[in-house]
Enzyme design. Structure first.
Site, short mmCIF file in Angstrom:
data_model
loop_
_atom_site.label_atom_id
_atom_site.label_comp_id
_atom_site.label_asym_id
_atom_site.label_seq_id
_atom_site.Cartn_x
_atom_site.Cartn_y
_atom_site.Cartn_z
N HIS A 198 -3.48 7.07 3.02
CA HIS A 198 -3.90 5.80 2.42
C HIS A 198 -5.30 5.46 2.93
O HIS A 198 -5.60 5.62 4.11
CB HIS A 198 -2.89 4.71 2.82
N CYS A 205 0.82 -1.23 0.00
CA CYS A 205 0.00 0.00 0.00
C CYS A 205 0.85 1.27 0.00
O CYS A 205 0.34 2.36 -0.24
CB CYS A 205 -0.93 0.01 1.20
N ASN A 221 -10.18 0.18 -0.32
CA ASN A 221 -8.71 0.17 -0.25
C ASN A 221 -8.17 -0.40 -1.57
O ASN A 221 -8.35 -1.58 -1.86
CB ASN A 221 -8.30 -0.72 0.94
O1 UT7 Z 1 -4.00 -1.41 3.51
C1 UT7 Z 1 -3.13 -2.20 4.28
C2 UT7 Z 1 -3.29 -1.92 5.69
N1 UT7 Z 1 -4.52 -2.51 6.17
C3 UT7 Z 1 -5.18 -1.90 7.11
O2 UT7 Z 1 -4.84 -0.83 7.52
C4 UT7 Z 1 -6.36 -2.63 7.74
C5 UT7 Z 1 -6.26 -2.55 9.26
N2 UT7 Z 1 -7.31 -3.26 9.96
C6 UT7 Z 1 -8.61 -2.89 9.94
O3 UT7 Z 1 -8.98 -1.98 9.22
C7 UT7 Z 1 -9.57 -3.58 10.86
O4 UT7 Z 1 -8.85 -4.36 11.79
C8 UT7 Z 1 -10.61 -4.49 10.15
C9 UT7 Z 1 -11.59 -3.63 9.36
C10 UT7 Z 1 -9.91 -5.46 9.22
C11 UT7 Z 1 -11.41 -5.27 11.18
O5 UT7 Z 1 -12.03 -4.37 12.09
P1 UT7 Z 1 -11.88 -4.61 13.67
O6 UT7 Z 1 -12.65 -3.56 14.32
O7 UT7 Z 1 -10.42 -4.71 13.97
O8 UT7 Z 1 -12.62 -5.98 13.85
P2 UT7 Z 1 -12.06 -7.33 14.46
O9 UT7 Z 1 -11.20 -8.06 13.49
O10 UT7 Z 1 -11.51 -7.07 15.84
O11 UT7 Z 1 -13.41 -8.16 14.63
C12 UT7 Z 1 -14.45 -7.73 15.54
C13 UT7 Z 1 -15.65 -8.63 15.36
C14 UT7 Z 1 -15.31 -10.13 15.35
O12 UT7 Z 1 -16.37 -10.83 15.95
P3 UT7 Z 1 -16.24 -11.34 17.48
O13 UT7 Z 1 -15.03 -12.21 17.49
O14 UT7 Z 1 -16.06 -10.09 18.28
O15 UT7 Z 1 -17.54 -12.02 17.70
C15 UT7 Z 1 -15.28 -10.46 13.87
O16 UT7 Z 1 -15.57 -11.81 13.62
O17 UT7 Z 1 -16.26 -8.36 14.10
C16 UT7 Z 1 -16.41 -9.57 13.36
N3 UT7 Z 1 -16.29 -9.25 11.94
C17 UT7 Z 1 -17.34 -8.95 11.17
N4 UT7 Z 1 -18.66 -8.86 11.45
C18 UT7 Z 1 -19.46 -8.50 10.43
C19 UT7 Z 1 -15.16 -9.20 11.19
N5 UT7 Z 1 -15.48 -8.86 9.93
C20 UT7 Z 1 -16.82 -8.69 9.89
C21 UT7 Z 1 -17.72 -8.34 8.89
N6 UT7 Z 1 -19.03 -8.25 9.20
N7 UT7 Z 1 -17.33 -8.05 7.63
#
Ligand code: UT7
Length: 329
Positions: A256, A116, A286
């Site tokens: 980004h 990225c 993204n």
């Molecule tokens: O471009 C390269 C660099 N990349 C980035 O900068 C991305 C950085 N990371 C992020 O943007 C975020 O971490 C994500 C968007 C990928 C995820 O968001 P988060 O707030 O960190 O969510 P999480 O992974 O901690 O998941 C929280 C909950 C989980 O459920 P439980 O375990 O709390 O029951 C996930 O299973 O959200 C759930 N979850 C979803 N629920 C509905 C994860 N993805 C989804 C989804 N829809 N699409």
């Protein structure tokens, strides 16, 4: 006479027609618009559906758009850098294919992979060539067909990414505009958190990997999120400090576009006026290396000669950084 500056003198872009919205995604995996909008800030992303078209197709379209805005002699282009994570093939370079398609014959051309951070890294390389005095015109193209390796059965990654391309013409200038400074850093400890596990010479893809979808993108989102916020904020603070810039001196911050919450955190920590931050994540998602130049391309009417512009990116590797430039046209 001082050393020449490297200035962006034109930008073209391209995004594919097909729009994948959150409603369609919610029929593919267990997700919904409310979760994606509140946790990431993306509503739609563009996808290159045609299986016979790759990254070079979008790159060529972006270059054609650039050349329609700015008439130039193609023989005046001396270097072509294609920054991409999704080359058409492992070799030869996508850059060489782009040159072939456009009829660019007087340049050396190669691909450069910095995930990225591809565009800011490409810009800093172009600045080096131009400031050396040896080269006067470079084409930096950032193009990504991320849909090629996104796992559309993984709800934690498939809402994030889109396809697209942008091309920036970088020219030597004696004026006090263009790239003023850059800081790019790499921390290889980040390697395990965002990658394509089975895609190269160490672990070539097998039938079993394909069955288990292990040839597709993996991300430990929380870990990447934490580093993205901290590292982008710090690198912005560092480049601002060494150029004696305060928040109010920044006319445009172009981060980004990975997650609106990451962007908000960087805005807070850099004290840049939120109205001076260019954001298009909601309808583009993204697009990795292409994210910053697509955002510039969509906002060209806002940019004015002399504006202080701060670009910052973070991506797989980890590799992150910031470029400080004065807009040149
Ligand atoms: O471009 C390269 C660099 N990349 C980035 O900068 C991305 C950085 N990371 C992020 O943007 C975020 O971490 C994500 C968007 C990928 C995820 O968001 P988060 O707030 O960190 O969510 P999480 O992974 O901690 O998941 C929280 C909950 C989980 O459920 P439980 O375990 O709390 O029951 C996930 O299973 O959200 C759930 N979850 C979803 N629920 C509905 C994860 N993805 C989804 C989804 N829809 N699409």
């Amino acid at each position: 006479m001082g050393k020449p500056h490297a200035a962006i003198t034109g930008i073209g872009g391209y995004v594919p027609d097909y729009i994948l919205d959150n409603e369609e995604l919610s029929r593919m995996v267990d997700t919904n618009d409310e979760w994606i909008m509140s946790r990431v800030g993306i509503k739609t992303r563009h996808i290159l559906k045609d299986p016979e078209k790759g990254t070079s197709f979008m790159a060529v379209e972006a270059c054609k758009d650039l050349f329609s805005r700015k008439q130039i002699d193609l023989d005046s282009i001396e270097a072509v850098i294609c920054t991409t994570t999704t080359p058409d093939n492992l070799f030869p370079s996508t850059a060489s294919k782009i040159c072939g398609a456009l009829g660019i014959k007087n340049a050396f051309a190669y691909d450069m992979e910095a995930a990225c951070s591809g565009f800011i890294t490409g810009l800093s390389i172009a600045a080096g060539y131009i400031e050396s005095g040896r080269i006067k015109r470079v084409l930096v193209i950032s193009a990504e067909k991320l849909s090629f390796f996104v796992n559309y059965q993984d709800r934690s990654t498939c809402p994030l990414f889109g396809d697209g391309a942008a091309a920036a013409l970088i020219d030597a200038t004696e004026e006090e505009v263009g790239i003023q400074d850059f800081i790019i850093r790499t921390d290889g400890q980040g390697y395990p958190y965002l990658n394509l596990k089975h895609s190269g010479s160490e672990s070539p893809v097998t039938e079993e990997h394909i069955r288990n979808r292990e040839n597709l993108l993996f991300q430990d989102g929380r870990n990447v999120f934490k580093h993205a916020v901290t590292d982008m904020s710090q690198v912005c603070a560092d480049i601002m400090e060494r150029n004696q810039l305060k928040g109010e001196d920044i006319d445009w911050l172009v981060p980004h576009q990975a997650n609106l919450r990451i962007i908000d955190a960087v805005i807070q920590r850099t004290s840049v006026d939120p109205k001076k931050v260019l954001i298009n994540i909601e309808h583009i998602g993204n697009t990795s290396a292409a994210s910053i130049p697509i955002c510039l391309w969509e906002n060209l009417d806002k940019l004015h000669k002399g504006d202080n512009v701060l670009l910052t990116a973070f991506g797989a590797g980890f590799i992150w950084g910031a470029v400080y430039l004065k807009w040149a046209y």
